[in-house]
Design a protein around this motif. Structure first.
Motif, PDB file in Angstrom:
ATOM      1  N   THR A   1       0.697  -1.197   0.020  1.00 42.81           N
ATOM      2  CA  THR A   1       0.025   0.018  -0.168  1.00 42.81           C
ATOM      3  C   THR A   1       0.929   1.289  -0.079  1.00 42.81           C
ATOM      4  O   THR A   1       0.420   2.183  -0.787  1.00 42.81           O
ATOM      5  CB  THR A   1      -1.003  -0.171   1.268  1.00 42.81           C
ATOM      6  OG1 THR A   1      -1.757  -1.019   1.390  1.00 42.81           O
ATOM      7  CG2 THR A   1      -1.648   1.225   1.131  1.00 42.81           C
TER       8      THR A   1
ATOM      9  N   ARG B   1       2.068   1.842  -3.224  1.00 44.27           N
ATOM     10  CA  ARG B   1       1.213   2.333  -4.204  1.00 44.27           C
ATOM     11  C   ARG B   1       1.037   3.960  -3.895  1.00 44.27           C
ATOM     12  O   ARG B   1       0.849   4.747  -5.095  1.00 44.27           O
ATOM     13  CB  ARG B   1      -0.162   1.863  -4.029  1.00 44.27           C
ATOM     14  CG  ARG B   1      -0.257   0.246  -4.550  1.00 44.27           C
ATOM     15  CD  ARG B   1      -1.697  -0.218  -4.558  1.00 44.27           C
ATOM     16  NE  ARG B   1      -2.313  -0.268  -3.246  1.00 44.27           N
ATOM     17  CZ  ARG B   1      -3.248   0.435  -3.019  1.00 44.27           C
ATOM     18  NH1 ARG B   1      -3.816   1.479  -3.868  1.00 44.27           N
ATOM     19  NH2 ARG B   1      -3.801   0.560  -1.815  1.00 44.27           N
TER      20      ARG B   1
ATOM     21  N   THR C   1      -8.462   2.100  -2.195  1.00 43.94           N
ATOM     22  CA  THR C   1      -8.745   1.097  -3.457  1.00 43.94           C
ATOM     23  C   THR C   1      -7.385   0.496  -3.723  1.00 43.94           C
ATOM     24  O   THR C   1      -6.587   0.541  -2.908  1.00 43.94           O
ATOM     25  CB  THR C   1      -9.245   2.001  -4.660  1.00 43.94           C
ATOM     26  OG1 THR C   1      -7.914   2.781  -5.192  1.00 43.94           O
ATOM     27  CG2 THR C   1     -10.375   3.022  -4.368  1.00 43.94           C
ATOM     28  N   ASP C   2      -7.359  -0.025  -5.085  1.00 42.90           N
ATOM     29  CA  ASP C   2      -6.190  -0.954  -5.330  1.00 42.90           C
ATOM     30  C   ASP C   2      -5.496   0.198  -6.704  1.00 42.90           C
ATOM     31  O   ASP C   2      -4.646  -0.541  -7.371  1.00 42.90           O
ATOM     32  CB  ASP C   2      -6.468  -2.412  -5.691  1.00 42.90           C
ATOM     33  CG  ASP C   2      -7.219  -2.501  -7.066  1.00 42.90           C
ATOM     34  OD1 ASP C   2      -7.694  -1.329  -7.572  1.00 42.90           O
ATOM     35  OD2 ASP C   2      -7.382  -3.416  -7.743  1.00 42.90           O
ATOM     36  N   LYS C   3      -5.724   1.268  -6.545  1.00 41.82           N
ATOM     37  CA  LYS C   3      -5.348   1.966  -7.468  1.00 41.82           C
ATOM     38  C   LYS C   3      -3.652   1.943  -7.583  1.00 41.82           C
ATOM     39  O   LYS C   3      -3.023   2.018  -6.332  1.00 41.82           O
ATOM     40  CB  LYS C   3      -5.728   3.592  -7.493  1.00 41.82           C
ATOM     41  CG  LYS C   3      -5.438   4.441  -8.479  1.00 41.82           C
ATOM     42  CD  LYS C   3      -6.022   5.793  -8.523  1.00 41.82           C
ATOM     43  CE  LYS C   3      -5.746   6.602  -9.687  1.00 41.82           C
ATOM     44  NZ  LYS C   3      -6.572   8.088  -9.372  1.00 41.82           N
TER      45      LYS C   3
ATOM     46  N   ALA D   1      -1.797  -0.480  -8.168  1.00 42.30           N
ATOM     47  CA  ALA D   1      -1.288  -1.668  -7.927  1.00 42.30           C
ATOM     48  C   ALA D   1      -0.479  -2.389  -9.223  1.00 42.30           C
ATOM     49  O   ALA D   1       0.361  -3.019  -9.110  1.00 42.30           O
ATOM     50  CB  ALA D   1      -2.613  -2.838  -7.784  1.00 42.30           C
TER      51      ALA D   1
END
Length: 240
Positions: A105, A108, A163-165, A167
């Motif tokens: 995380t 990211r 979010t998984d932005k 990733a």
């Protein structure tokens, strides 16, 4: 006439103790060079342990003992050594307060910072938080505070953290690193052609940068300097 610039891509993890030391030594080398203002640095993610849970129930000593299969006394000696090396670069490592956490995380969030021109500031803040300040860099709220301090837009950083932005961007960095043959970090790539592995002494970085500055245009990725006691790396199975 177009100004000559030297590009440096650095692969590292915010949970890598030698990466912070290497960052300091590299920065000192750049600052001492007459063309230092013409060196462009781009940070890339290299997650050392993707399997690590978000929050590891244990100390850094316990975690490294498990990963490397070494006795706690030997690991304690390793941590003491890296702490001493860090102190030599003006860094104050506190392994007793360190929170072992998955770095994905945070990496990211670093990807967002890079897009906003704050990559170096965010890298510095994350490394310091993890190794010097006892901040849990796997905690979303803690990361939001770091993002705010660095100057990222709160809404943008909150979106990334929720979010998984980015990733895919983090994973793509890892793929590229493997293509280059990177097995440990920090790893420095000069002009996309010359590689330096490990937290090398400042003079090694200065010599390599000076050499590439004169020889821009080389064809193959050539190793300039090898890991040594003062040029150590961290790999998936731990740090040496």
């Amino acid at each position: 006439m177009t100004e000559t610039r030297l590009s440096v891509d650095i692969y590292s993890d915010i949970a890598c103790p030698w990466c912070f030391i290497g960052k300091r030594r590299f920065e000192k080398a750049v600052a001492e060079l007459p063309f230092g203002q013409q060196v462009d640095v781009n940070w890339h993610a290299f997650q050392l342990d993707p399997s690590l849970p978000e929050h590891f129930e244990g100390s850094e000593l316990q975690y490294l003992s498990q990963i490397k299969g070494m006795g706690t006394e030997q690991v304690a000696g390793m941590l003491e050594h890296v702490t001493t090396q860090a102190a030599g670069e003006g860094l104050t490592y506190d392994f007793e307060s360190l929170h072992v956490a998955n770095s994905f995380t945070a990496l990211r969030l670093l990807a967002l910072a890079k897009e906003r021109g704050l990559g170096n500031q965010m890298k510095e803040a994350l490394l310091s938080a993890h190794f010097e300040q006892g901040v849990n860099t796997g905690d979303v709220e803690a990361l939001q505070i770091i993002a705010d301090t660095v100057g990222l837009d709160p809404a943008e950083s909150a979106e990334v953290l929720g979010t998984d932005k980015y990733a895919d961007a983090v994973r793509a960095d890892g793929v590229r690193a493997r293509e280059l043959g990177v097995t440990g970090v920090p790893f420095f790539v000069l002009e996309n052609k010359y590689g330096i592995s490990g937290a090398q002494p400042t003079e090694v970085f200065a010599q390599a940068l000076g050499q590439v500055w004169k020889e821009i245009g080389g064809e193959d990725l050539q190793m300039l300097g090898t890991p040594s006691a003062d040029g150590a790396t961290c790999g998936p199975e731990g740090c040496n």
